[in-house]
Enzyme design. Structure first.
Site, PDB file in Angstrom:
ATOM      1  NE  ARG A  37       2.432  -4.436  10.728  1.00 43.81           N
ATOM      2  CZ  ARG A  37       3.292  -3.952   9.852  1.00 43.81           C
ATOM      3  NH1 ARG A  37       4.556  -4.296   9.930  1.00 43.81           N
ATOM      4  NH2 ARG A  37       2.900  -3.135   8.911  1.00 43.81           N
TER       5      ARG A  37
ATOM      6  NE  ARG B 255      -3.326  -0.847  10.667  1.00 46.22           N
ATOM      7  CZ  ARG B 255      -2.297  -0.145  10.209  1.00 46.22           C
ATOM      8  NH1 ARG B 255      -2.490   0.903   9.455  1.00 46.22           N
ATOM      9  NH2 ARG B 255      -1.061  -0.491  10.513  1.00 46.22           N
TER      10      ARG B 255
ATOM     11  CE  LYS C 147      -1.502  -0.479   4.773  1.00 43.95           C
ATOM     12  NZ  LYS C 147      -0.484   0.292   5.501  1.00 43.95           N
TER      13      LYS C 147
ATOM     14  NE  ARG D 250       8.082  -0.144   9.326  1.00 40.19           N
ATOM     15  CZ  ARG D 250       6.866  -0.093   8.785  1.00 40.19           C
ATOM     16  NH1 ARG D 250       6.692   0.565   7.653  1.00 40.19           N
ATOM     17  NH2 ARG D 250       5.846  -0.684   9.335  1.00 40.19           N
TER      18      ARG D 250
ATOM     19  NE  ARG E 299       8.537  -2.908   4.846  1.00 41.46           N
ATOM     20  CZ  ARG E 299       7.231  -2.658   4.999  1.00 41.46           C
ATOM     21  NH1 ARG E 299       6.504  -2.327   3.954  1.00 41.46           N
ATOM     22  NH2 ARG E 299       6.674  -2.753   6.184  1.00 41.46           N
TER      23      ARG E 299
HETATM   24  P1  AMP Z   1       1.969   1.088   9.218  1.00 36.97           P
HETATM   25  O1  AMP Z   1       3.105   1.985   8.909  1.00 36.97           O
HETATM   26  O2  AMP Z   1       0.656   1.526   8.576  1.00 36.97           O
HETATM   27  O3  AMP Z   1       2.264  -0.356   8.945  1.00 36.97           O
HETATM   28  O4  AMP Z   1       1.702   1.203  10.812  1.00 36.97           O
HETATM   29  C1  AMP Z   1       2.673   0.834  11.757  1.00 36.97           C
HETATM   30  C2  AMP Z   1       2.020   0.716  13.134  1.00 36.97           C
HETATM   31  O5  AMP Z   1       1.440   1.984  13.513  1.00 36.97           O
HETATM   32  C3  AMP Z   1       0.866  -0.271  13.233  1.00 36.97           C
HETATM   33  O6  AMP Z   1       1.304  -1.595  13.476  1.00 36.97           O
HETATM   34  C4  AMP Z   1       0.077   0.306  14.419  1.00 36.97           C
HETATM   35  O7  AMP Z   1       0.697  -0.001  15.665  1.00 36.97           O
HETATM   36  C5  AMP Z   1       0.210   1.799  14.208  1.00 36.97           C
HETATM   37  N1  AMP Z   1      -0.891   2.364  13.363  1.00 36.97           N
HETATM   38  C6  AMP Z   1      -0.803   2.915  12.124  1.00 36.97           C
HETATM   39  N2  AMP Z   1      -1.996   3.335  11.666  1.00 36.97           N
HETATM   40  C7  AMP Z   1      -2.888   3.040  12.656  1.00 36.97           C
HETATM   41  C8  AMP Z   1      -4.310   3.196  12.784  1.00 36.97           C
HETATM   42  N3  AMP Z   1      -5.075   3.737  11.801  1.00 36.97           N
HETATM   43  N4  AMP Z   1      -4.878   2.767  13.943  1.00 36.97           N
HETATM   44  C9  AMP Z   1      -4.152   2.239  14.947  1.00 36.97           C
HETATM   45  N5  AMP Z   1      -2.823   2.033  14.871  1.00 36.97           N
HETATM   46  C10 AMP Z   1      -2.183   2.428  13.744  1.00 36.97           C
END
Ligand code: AMP
Length: 216
Positions: A171, A86, A14, A160, A125
């Site tokens: 996740r 989410r 994404k 990361r 990654r």
């Molecule tokens: P991402 O970069 O989108 O993979 O997000 C990394 C982490 O940030 C996730 O595993 C969550 O802990 C937190 N996170 C990101 N977006 C959200 C969201 N909309 N709601 C809750 N936690 C989020």
């Protein structure tokens, strides 16, 4: 004006697709993960709490996310939301926010990917801290030319902290538990488009272009 949600399993690509969409359609890329990572620079209690949650693969609470998003959406019109909503609760709050602003959501793109493909993409990654290019040490065509070094800036590549198998599983569990309600929610609204994301980046983007150009 396009307002798009990208709904996707972990590692459905994404982030990459969001960037391609924003470049072509001149939209702002809003990633709640990035907004949270920006907060981590502060090193206060709030950041420490968020850091712990993010490193465990669990979700940050809805109120925090909504507040960050609200601030970001001020003065922005067309955009792609990456990583939000989410949960169904977040989707409902977002609907209320749109109503307040007298705006509408134009597309929800659901990037669907098989679990094995997703795991490889996440666990392998690597990214360049300087130019942001992303590589993968487990996928032949995405490996850097030199192990752990950016092809372009020659900078050391980094992983990361949350890109490991254990966090991936958590996740995925969280995703399966909370996010699938969203698919039904947006399907019922008639704005959900399913995109096969097991294929390579350009083939995924071709499908997205067809949807956004109104051919589907
Ligand atoms: P991402 O970069 O989108 O993979 O997000 C990394 C982490 O940030 C996730 O595993 C969550 O802990 C937190 N996170 C990101 N977006 C959200 C969201 N909309 N709601 C809750 N936690 C989020």
């Amino acid at each position: 004006m396009k307002r798009i949600i990208l709904l996707a399993a972990p590692a459905a690509g994404k982030g990459t697709q969001a960037k391609l969409i924003c470049d072509k359609y001149n939209l702002e890329h809003i990633s709640t993960g990035d907004l949270l990572r920006d907060c981590l620079r502060n090193e206060d209690n709030f950041s420490l709490k968020i850091k712990e949650i993010m490193e465990s693969g669990k979700l940050v609470d809805d109120a925090t996310i909504l507040e960050l998003l609200k601030r970001k959406l001020n003065n922005i019109d067309g955009y792609v939301l990456d990583g939000f909503p989410r949960t169904l609760a977040q989707a409902l709050s977002y609907d209320a926010l749109l109503k307040e602003k007298n705006e509408n959501l134009t597309h929800v793109l659901y990037l669907n990917v098989d679990e094995e493909v997703a795991k490889k993409r996440i666990v392998g990654r690597l990214s360049c801290g300087k130019c942001g290019r992303v590589y993968n040490e487990l996928i032949e065509e995405n490996k850097p030319k030199v192990l752990n070094v950016c092809d372009v800036c020659l900078e050391q590549l980094t992983k990361r902290k949350d890109d490991n198998e254990e966090v991936f599983k958590e996740r995925l569990r969280v995703y399966n538990e909370s996010t699938k309600d969203l698919i039904d929610y947006y399907k019922n609204k008639g704005i959900l488009h399913e995109i096969d994301s097991n294929v390579d980046t350009s083939m995924v983007f071709n499908q997205i272009e067809k949807v956004l150009d109104g051919d589907i």
